[in-house]
Design a protein around this motif. Structure first.
Motif, PDB file in Angstrom:
ATOM      1  N   LEU A 196       0.859  -1.193   0.000  1.00  0.00           N
ATOM      2  CA  LEU A 196       0.000   0.000   0.000  1.00  0.00           C
ATOM      3  C   LEU A 196       0.887   1.232   0.000  1.00  0.00           C
ATOM      4  O   LEU A 196       1.925   1.252   0.667  1.00  0.00           O
ATOM      5  CB  LEU A 196      -0.894   0.036   1.247  1.00  0.00           C
ATOM      6  CG  LEU A 196      -2.049  -0.957   1.334  1.00  0.00           C
ATOM      7  CD1 LEU A 196      -2.794  -0.764   2.653  1.00  0.00           C
ATOM      8  CD2 LEU A 196      -3.018  -0.804   0.162  1.00  0.00           C
ATOM      9  N   VAL A 197       0.467   2.247  -0.713  1.00  0.00           N
ATOM     10  CA  VAL A 197       1.216   3.495  -0.770  1.00  0.00           C
ATOM     11  C   VAL A 197       0.357   4.577  -0.129  1.00  0.00           C
ATOM     12  O   VAL A 197      -0.794   4.788  -0.544  1.00  0.00           O
ATOM     13  CB  VAL A 197       1.541   3.884  -2.225  1.00  0.00           C
ATOM     14  CG1 VAL A 197       2.355   5.174  -2.258  1.00  0.00           C
ATOM     15  CG2 VAL A 197       2.274   2.755  -2.936  1.00  0.00           C
ATOM     16  N   PHE A 198       0.894   5.224   0.869  1.00  0.00           N
ATOM     17  CA  PHE A 198       0.188   6.320   1.527  1.00  0.00           C
ATOM     18  C   PHE A 198       0.727   7.636   1.005  1.00  0.00           C
ATOM     19  O   PHE A 198       1.940   7.864   1.018  1.00  0.00           O
ATOM     20  CB  PHE A 198       0.371   6.231   3.043  1.00  0.00           C
ATOM     21  CG  PHE A 198      -0.309   5.033   3.632  1.00  0.00           C
ATOM     22  CD1 PHE A 198      -1.605   5.114   4.108  1.00  0.00           C
ATOM     23  CD2 PHE A 198       0.343   3.801   3.679  1.00  0.00           C
ATOM     24  CE1 PHE A 198      -2.246   3.995   4.635  1.00  0.00           C
ATOM     25  CE2 PHE A 198      -0.288   2.676   4.198  1.00  0.00           C
ATOM     26  CZ  PHE A 198      -1.582   2.777   4.673  1.00  0.00           C
ATOM     27  N   THR A 199      -0.170   8.469   0.523  1.00  0.00           N
ATOM     28  CA  THR A 199       0.255   9.745  -0.048  1.00  0.00           C
ATOM     29  C   THR A 199      -0.475  10.893   0.628  1.00  0.00           C
ATOM     30  O   THR A 199      -1.556  10.724   1.210  1.00  0.00           O
ATOM     31  CB  THR A 199      -0.047   9.799  -1.557  1.00  0.00           C
ATOM     32  OG1 THR A 199      -1.439   9.534  -1.751  1.00  0.00           O
ATOM     33  CG2 THR A 199       0.776   8.780  -2.331  1.00  0.00           C
ATOM     34  N   GLU A 200       0.150  12.065   0.548  1.00  0.00           N
ATOM     35  CA  GLU A 200      -0.490  13.281   1.026  1.00  0.00           C
ATOM     36  C   GLU A 200      -1.473  13.738  -0.045  1.00  0.00           C
ATOM     37  O   GLU A 200      -1.081  13.942  -1.199  1.00  0.00           O
ATOM     38  CB  GLU A 200       0.567  14.354   1.267  1.00  0.00           C
ATOM     39  CG  GLU A 200       0.016  15.643   1.826  1.00  0.00           C
ATOM     40  CD  GLU A 200       1.080  16.738   1.909  1.00  0.00           C
ATOM     41  OE1 GLU A 200       0.842  17.704   2.637  1.00  0.00           O
ATOM     42  OE2 GLU A 200       2.123  16.623   1.229  1.00  0.00           O
ATOM     43  N   LYS A 201      -2.740  13.880   0.324  1.00  0.00           N
ATOM     44  CA  LYS A 201      -3.756  14.287  -0.656  1.00  0.00           C
ATOM     45  C   LYS A 201      -3.370  15.559  -1.390  1.00  0.00           C
ATOM     46  O   LYS A 201      -3.478  15.657  -2.608  1.00  0.00           O
ATOM     47  CB  LYS A 201      -5.095  14.550   0.056  1.00  0.00           C
ATOM     48  CG  LYS A 201      -6.035  13.359   0.088  1.00  0.00           C
ATOM     49  CD  LYS A 201      -7.371  13.780   0.689  1.00  0.00           C
ATOM     50  CE  LYS A 201      -8.177  12.559   1.104  1.00  0.00           C
ATOM     51  NZ  LYS A 201      -9.271  12.883   2.022  1.00  0.00           N
ATOM     52  N   ALA A 230       4.248  10.624  -1.657  1.00  0.00           N
ATOM     53  CA  ALA A 230       4.267   9.618  -0.591  1.00  0.00           C
ATOM     54  C   ALA A 230       4.666  10.281   0.723  1.00  0.00           C
ATOM     55  O   ALA A 230       5.460  11.236   0.739  1.00  0.00           O
ATOM     56  CB  ALA A 230       5.257   8.511  -0.931  1.00  0.00           C
ATOM     57  N   VAL A 231       4.090   9.797   1.813  1.00  0.00           N
ATOM     58  CA  VAL A 231       4.467  10.338   3.120  1.00  0.00           C
ATOM     59  C   VAL A 231       5.894   9.905   3.441  1.00  0.00           C
ATOM     60  O   VAL A 231       6.423   8.952   2.866  1.00  0.00           O
ATOM     61  CB  VAL A 231       3.501   9.876   4.237  1.00  0.00           C
ATOM     62  CG1 VAL A 231       2.075  10.286   3.903  1.00  0.00           C
ATOM     63  CG2 VAL A 231       3.593   8.367   4.467  1.00  0.00           C
ATOM     64  N   GLU A 232       6.512  10.595   4.373  1.00  0.00           N
ATOM     65  CA  GLU A 232       7.842  10.218   4.837  1.00  0.00           C
ATOM     66  C   GLU A 232       7.785   8.888   5.594  1.00  0.00           C
ATOM     67  O   GLU A 232       6.791   8.614   6.281  1.00  0.00           O
ATOM     68  CB  GLU A 232       8.392  11.290   5.798  1.00  0.00           C
ATOM     69  CG  GLU A 232       8.927  12.503   5.102  1.00  0.00           C
ATOM     70  CD  GLU A 232      10.269  12.228   4.465  1.00  0.00           C
ATOM     71  OE1 GLU A 232      11.277  12.200   5.176  1.00  0.00           O
ATOM     72  OE2 GLU A 232      10.308  12.025   3.225  1.00  0.00           O
ATOM     73  N   ARG A 274       4.231  12.213   8.618  1.00  0.00           N
ATOM     74  CA  ARG A 274       4.634  13.512   8.084  1.00  0.00           C
ATOM     75  C   ARG A 274       4.714  13.503   6.558  1.00  0.00           C
ATOM     76  O   ARG A 274       5.040  12.488   5.952  1.00  0.00           O
ATOM     77  CB  ARG A 274       6.021  13.910   8.640  1.00  0.00           C
ATOM     78  CG  ARG A 274       5.986  14.204  10.125  1.00  0.00           C
ATOM     79  CD  ARG A 274       7.359  14.427  10.726  1.00  0.00           C
ATOM     80  NE  ARG A 274       7.240  14.413  12.176  1.00  0.00           N
ATOM     81  CZ  ARG A 274       6.841  15.457  12.907  1.00  0.00           C
ATOM     82  NH1 ARG A 274       6.584  16.618  12.329  1.00  0.00           N
ATOM     83  NH2 ARG A 274       6.713  15.358  14.210  1.00  0.00           N
ATOM     84  N   ASP A 319      -4.211   9.870   1.282  1.00  0.00           N
ATOM     85  CA  ASP A 319      -4.796   8.916   0.354  1.00  0.00           C
ATOM     86  C   ASP A 319      -4.027   7.621   0.467  1.00  0.00           C
ATOM     87  O   ASP A 319      -2.861   7.616   0.876  1.00  0.00           O
ATOM     88  CB  ASP A 319      -4.668   9.424  -1.093  1.00  0.00           C
ATOM     89  CG  ASP A 319      -5.930  10.115  -1.566  1.00  0.00           C
ATOM     90  OD1 ASP A 319      -6.998   9.792  -1.028  1.00  0.00           O
ATOM     91  OD2 ASP A 319      -5.833  10.957  -2.470  1.00  0.00           O
ATOM     92  N   LYS A 366      -3.324   3.966  -1.858  1.00  0.00           N
ATOM     93  CA  LYS A 366      -3.590   3.175  -3.064  1.00  0.00           C
ATOM     94  C   LYS A 366      -2.726   1.921  -3.032  1.00  0.00           C
ATOM     95  O   LYS A 366      -1.698   1.886  -2.350  1.00  0.00           O
ATOM     96  CB  LYS A 366      -3.324   3.996  -4.323  1.00  0.00           C
ATOM     97  CG  LYS A 366      -1.915   4.470  -4.457  1.00  0.00           C
ATOM     98  CD  LYS A 366      -1.714   5.277  -5.728  1.00  0.00           C
ATOM     99  CE  LYS A 366      -0.276   5.794  -5.785  1.00  0.00           C
ATOM    100  NZ  LYS A 366      -0.015   6.622  -6.945  1.00  0.00           N
TER     101      LYS A 366
END
Lengths: 162, 162
Positions: free
Chosen positions: A112-117, A122-124, B129, B142, B144
């Motif tokens: 899973l990849v978590f990103t900042e909307k 991608a988050v740190e 962060r 988000d 994905k």
């Protein structure tokens, strides 16, 4: 099986484990973060025994980590949502996830990849960081007892040069 | 008691729980971070049953989180040390600690203070962060599926607009 309680340990890690340290609990919390809210959804996703799921949800509600709301006005079915206290577990959930990504990876790549909307970036990775934001390793850290630290801890770890 | 394994779940959190999710394990790892290394030291500090401690230490060695070295050249006693894989658990340990500091605090104040050696300043609270260093909450994220994500996960969470 009755476990020894960690609640008498004057340690923030032990206190937290006492609340979320049972098997399944972090997976329930993960699912809540990912938008699941109903008993049946948790049960279908996790394949956990219903009596165990009931007990874990009750404990999380009792601890103020989940709140439950009836699905309909006079229904007996509930949605479970993360409270602020529960949402604050995000850092723990992501710290587990990132460690697993690194050390127990799926051969095909990240799961899973978590990103900042706002930016799509991608988050740190979850790392201990200095005030300036630099990742720190254990040898770059000091630890000392704060005002709530027990004499036991001070002695054990030689804090204050005892 | 035989637990259902989480190792078939294609989830980095579940994979990590399978390795360090047993009760006591994070407390053993905490103690290793704080400088304890011998069986007797862990046992005295934790008050855990010896057979449980033996099993937990063996599992951590088998998983490459701890390494053991004989105390003397021909001795049967061992020191246990965190490997790089084990030291990488620092973020998880601190995330638990910081959550406990905030939500399950000792009335007298913080129990342990972690500081950066080089500056003497307290480390940043463990938070998710952005690349720019800003703390993020769940509604700012988000998620994905990456290349290792399972179809199950994609369907469950409606990723890719399914």
């Amino acid at each position: 099986m009755k476990h020894k309680s960690f609640s008498d340990m004057n340690c923030s890690l032990a206190q937290t484990l006492e609340v979320i340290g049972e098997r399944w609990t972090l997976l329930i919390i993960r699912d809540a973060f990912l938008g699941l809210s109903r008993f049946e959804d948790f049960q279908n996703d996790l394949g956990v025994a219903r009596n165990i799921l009931t007990a874990r949800l009750k404990r999380l509600v009792d601890q103020g980590i989940l709140t439950r709301q009836p699905v309909t006005e006079k229904g007996r079915r509930y949605h479970y949502f993360l409270t602020q206290k529960g949402q604050d577990l995000l850092g723990i959930v992501l710290a587990y996830t990132h460690w697993g990504d690194k050390w127990l990876a799926n051969k095909k790549g990240v799961r899973l990849v978590f990103t900042e909307k706002a930016t799509g970036k991608a988050v740190e990775p979850m790392r201990v960081r200095s005030k300036a934001g630099t990742p720190l390793t254990i040898d770059q850290l000091d630890v000392k007892a704060g005002p709530g630290g027990s004499p036991h801890v001070k002695a054990l770890f030689g804090i204050y040069g005892d």
